[in-house]
Design an enzyme around this catalytic site. Structure first.
Site, PDB file in Angstrom:
ATOM      1  N   THR A  59      32.960  49.924  49.428  1.00 46.26           N
ATOM      2  CA  THR A  59      33.865  50.802  48.681  1.00 46.26           C
ATOM      3  C   THR A  59      33.274  51.273  47.353  1.00 46.26           C
ATOM      4  O   THR A  59      33.712  52.279  46.808  1.00 46.26           O
ATOM      5  CB  THR A  59      35.210  50.095  48.414  1.00 46.26           C
ATOM      6  OG1 THR A  59      34.934  48.838  47.775  1.00 46.26           O
ATOM      7  CG2 THR A  59      35.967  49.847  49.710  1.00 46.26           C
ATOM      8  N   TYR A  87      26.277  31.923  41.301  1.00 47.27           N
ATOM      9  CA  TYR A  87      25.748  33.149  41.915  1.00 47.27           C
ATOM     10  C   TYR A  87      24.348  32.894  42.489  1.00 47.27           C
ATOM     11  O   TYR A  87      24.077  33.210  43.651  1.00 47.27           O
ATOM     12  CB  TYR A  87      25.702  34.251  40.858  1.00 47.27           C
ATOM     13  CG  TYR A  87      25.282  35.606  41.368  1.00 47.27           C
ATOM     14  CD1 TYR A  87      26.120  36.337  42.213  1.00 47.27           C
ATOM     15  CD2 TYR A  87      24.067  36.171  41.000  1.00 47.27           C
ATOM     16  CE1 TYR A  87      25.741  37.595  42.678  1.00 47.27           C
ATOM     17  CE2 TYR A  87      23.690  37.430  41.453  1.00 47.27           C
ATOM     18  CZ  TYR A  87      24.527  38.134  42.292  1.00 47.27           C
ATOM     19  OH  TYR A  87      24.152  39.378  42.751  1.00 47.27           O
TER      20      TYR A  87
HETATM   21  N1  LIG Z   1      24.318  45.283  40.841  1.00 44.36           N
HETATM   22  C1  LIG Z   1      23.346  44.399  40.740  1.00 44.36           C
HETATM   23  O1  LIG Z   1      22.700  44.287  39.709  1.00 44.36           O
HETATM   24  C2  LIG Z   1      23.013  43.510  41.913  1.00 44.36           C
HETATM   25  C3  LIG Z   1      21.828  42.774  41.870  1.00 44.36           C
HETATM   26  C4  LIG Z   1      21.498  41.947  42.928  1.00 44.36           C
HETATM   27  C5  LIG Z   1      22.340  41.844  44.007  1.00 44.36           C
HETATM   28  N2  LIG Z   1      23.500  42.574  44.036  1.00 44.36           N
HETATM   29  C6  LIG Z   1      24.369  42.390  45.200  1.00 44.36           C
HETATM   30  O2  LIG Z   1      24.702  43.640  45.741  1.00 44.36           O
HETATM   31  C7  LIG Z   1      25.928  43.531  46.463  1.00 44.36           C
HETATM   32  C8  LIG Z   1      26.798  44.726  46.117  1.00 44.36           C
HETATM   33  O3  LIG Z   1      27.092  44.668  44.750  1.00 44.36           O
HETATM   34  P1  LIG Z   1      27.200  45.959  43.814  1.00 44.36           P
HETATM   35  O4  LIG Z   1      26.225  45.782  42.738  1.00 44.36           O
HETATM   36  O5  LIG Z   1      27.204  47.192  44.619  1.00 44.36           O
HETATM   37  O6  LIG Z   1      28.626  45.671  43.143  1.00 44.36           O
HETATM   38  P2  LIG Z   1      30.074  46.269  43.348  1.00 44.36           P
HETATM   39  O7  LIG Z   1      30.083  47.708  43.017  1.00 44.36           O
HETATM   40  O8  LIG Z   1      30.952  45.323  42.606  1.00 44.36           O
HETATM   41  O9  LIG Z   1      30.325  46.140  44.913  1.00 44.36           O
HETATM   42  C9  LIG Z   1      30.828  44.993  45.513  1.00 44.36           C
HETATM   43  C10 LIG Z   1      31.426  45.406  46.836  1.00 44.36           C
HETATM   44  O10 LIG Z   1      31.838  44.200  47.500  1.00 44.36           O
HETATM   45  C11 LIG Z   1      33.189  44.348  47.851  1.00 44.36           C
HETATM   46  N3  LIG Z   1      33.841  43.049  47.883  1.00 44.36           N
HETATM   47  C12 LIG Z   1      33.943  42.129  46.912  1.00 44.36           C
HETATM   48  N4  LIG Z   1      34.633  41.065  47.358  1.00 44.36           N
HETATM   49  C13 LIG Z   1      34.963  41.356  48.652  1.00 44.36           C
HETATM   50  C14 LIG Z   1      35.668  40.674  49.657  1.00 44.36           C
HETATM   51  N5  LIG Z   1      36.195  39.453  49.458  1.00 44.36           N
HETATM   52  N6  LIG Z   1      35.818  41.278  50.862  1.00 44.36           N
HETATM   53  C15 LIG Z   1      35.316  42.523  51.100  1.00 44.36           C
HETATM   54  N7  LIG Z   1      34.636  43.202  50.184  1.00 44.36           N
HETATM   55  C16 LIG Z   1      34.459  42.623  48.972  1.00 44.36           C
HETATM   56  C17 LIG Z   1      33.796  45.282  46.837  1.00 44.36           C
HETATM   57  O11 LIG Z   1      34.924  45.925  47.407  1.00 44.36           O
HETATM   58  P3  LIG Z   1      36.431  45.749  46.867  1.00 44.36           P
HETATM   59  O12 LIG Z   1      36.347  45.777  45.380  1.00 44.36           O
HETATM   60  O13 LIG Z   1      37.142  46.895  47.484  1.00 44.36           O
HETATM   61  O14 LIG Z   1      36.877  44.429  47.431  1.00 44.36           O
HETATM   62  C18 LIG Z   1      32.665  46.269  46.655  1.00 44.36           C
HETATM   63  O15 LIG Z   1      32.695  47.241  47.671  1.00 44.36           O
HETATM   64  C19 LIG Z   1      26.524  42.185  46.085  1.00 44.36           C
HETATM   65  O16 LIG Z   1      26.314  41.253  47.122  1.00 44.36           O
HETATM   66  C20 LIG Z   1      25.712  41.786  44.851  1.00 44.36           C
HETATM   67  O17 LIG Z   1      25.634  40.391  44.680  1.00 44.36           O
HETATM   68  C21 LIG Z   1      23.849  43.404  43.023  1.00 44.36           C
END
Ligand SMILES: NC(=O)c1ccc[n+]([C@@H]2O[C@H](COP(=O)([O-])OP(=O)(O)OC[C@H]3O[C@@H](n4cnc5c(N)ncnc54)[C@H](OP(=O)(O)O)[C@@H]3O)[C@@H](O)[C@H]2O)c1
Length: 245
Positions: free
Chosen positions: A15, A150
């Site tokens: 999303t 984390y």
């Molecule tokens: N941004 C960074 O710096 C970074 C770095 C390394 C790894 N990552 C990883 O990348 C992935 C995506 O993160 P992002 O950075 O794109 O952050 P984000 O914008 O916060 O996206 C997180 C996504 O996960 C969904 N989500 C969270 N809890 C959920 C649940 N219980 N069930 C279903 N969906 C859920 C959220 O949807 P809803 O809010 O609609 O639930 C949202 O679509 C994560 O696994 C994160 O750990 C991010």
């Protein structure tokens, strides 16, 4: 002809952020994409943004019942599944002495148990030649203060990738990870850190900037497609050199 032409793809947590960028890119490469999320506001916004591009389904990526229900839906459609991008994740930060147990449990429920359950219940639906890509993090190998829950969850997830790659290899399914460094997404706003935290991170990145969701989506596309046909159990690090130079 797209790199995922006519492939059936599920992106968890599609999303916002990286999942949303991946949903767009995968669809542009010809895939039939379904994304999941839980937050009513982001689900609503994603439905508008992805109208005609991908279906948005409310499904908790840490809930066994929700995951089994979703697997049941795909099974009933009878099309099989080609690609799982297990991207949904949460980041709960704080020193071990003050981080509460609920934050630790939530991190493992959504970041570890959830992907494990997805692999468990979707593996029987995955077609030969299919791929699973998980979203880990460079934190899986760093001792960054405040990141205990984390970092441990992402290291566990990295470990599951190796085992799942071994177990699913005979079924013709590849399993790999993307491991991003700091990426500009809503995740950082959710952490509520001051701007000085982002500046301190940037100072540690040789490329002197955060990455973009699109840059991670492109690596996920590579791992999901036949371009990565001889890769399994592997991880692609995208961190502007933060842990590499
Ligand atoms: N941004 C960074 O710096 C970074 C770095 C390394 C790894 N990552 C990883 O990348 C992935 C995506 O993160 P992002 O950075 O794109 O952050 P984000 O914008 O916060 O996206 C997180 C996504 O996960 C969904 N989500 C969270 N809890 C959920 C649940 N219980 N069930 C279903 N969906 C859920 C959220 O949807 P809803 O809010 O609609 O639930 C949202 O679509 C994560 O696994 C994160 O750990 C991010």
């Amino acid at each position: 002809m797209g790199k995922l032409q006519n492939k059936v793809v599920l992106v968890t947590g599609g999303t916002t952020g990286i999942g949303l960028a991946a949903a767009r890119l995968f669809a542009a490469e010809g895939a039939k994409v379904t994304v999941t999320g839980t937050n009513p506001r982001s689900v609503e916004a994603a439905r508008k943004e992805l109208e005609g591009i991908a279906e948005v389904v409310v499904s908790d990526a840490g809930s066994s019942a929700d995951i089994q229900a979703l697997a049941g839906r795909f099974a009933a459609e009878g099309t099989g599944v080609d690609v799982l991008f297990l991207n949904a994740g949460v980041a709960k930060f704080g020193p071990i002495t003050s981080l509460d147990e609920a934050a630790f449990d939530d991190s493992f429920r959504i970041n570890v148990r959830g992907p494990w359950l997805y692999i468990k219940h979707f593996a029987p639906l995955l077609r030969r030649g299919g791929a699973i890509v998980v979203n880990s993090s460079i934190n899986n190998q760093l001792g960054m203060p405040g990141s205990s829950a984390y970092a441990a969850s992402k290291a566990a997830l990295r470990s599951i990738v190796r085992v799942a790659a071994a177990e699913l290899s005979e079924s013709g399914i590849r399993v790999n990870a993307v491991s991003p460094g700091p990426i500009e997404t809503p995740l950082h706003d959710k952490l509520g850190f001051p701007a000085s935290f982002a500046q301190a991170l940037i100072a540690q990145i040789p490329m002197r900037r955060f990455g973009t969701a699109d840059e991670v989506a492109k690596a996920a596309l590579f791992l999901a497609s036949d371009d990565a046909s001889y890769m399994t159990g592997e991880e692609i690090v995208l961190d502007g050199g933060m842990t590499r130079v």
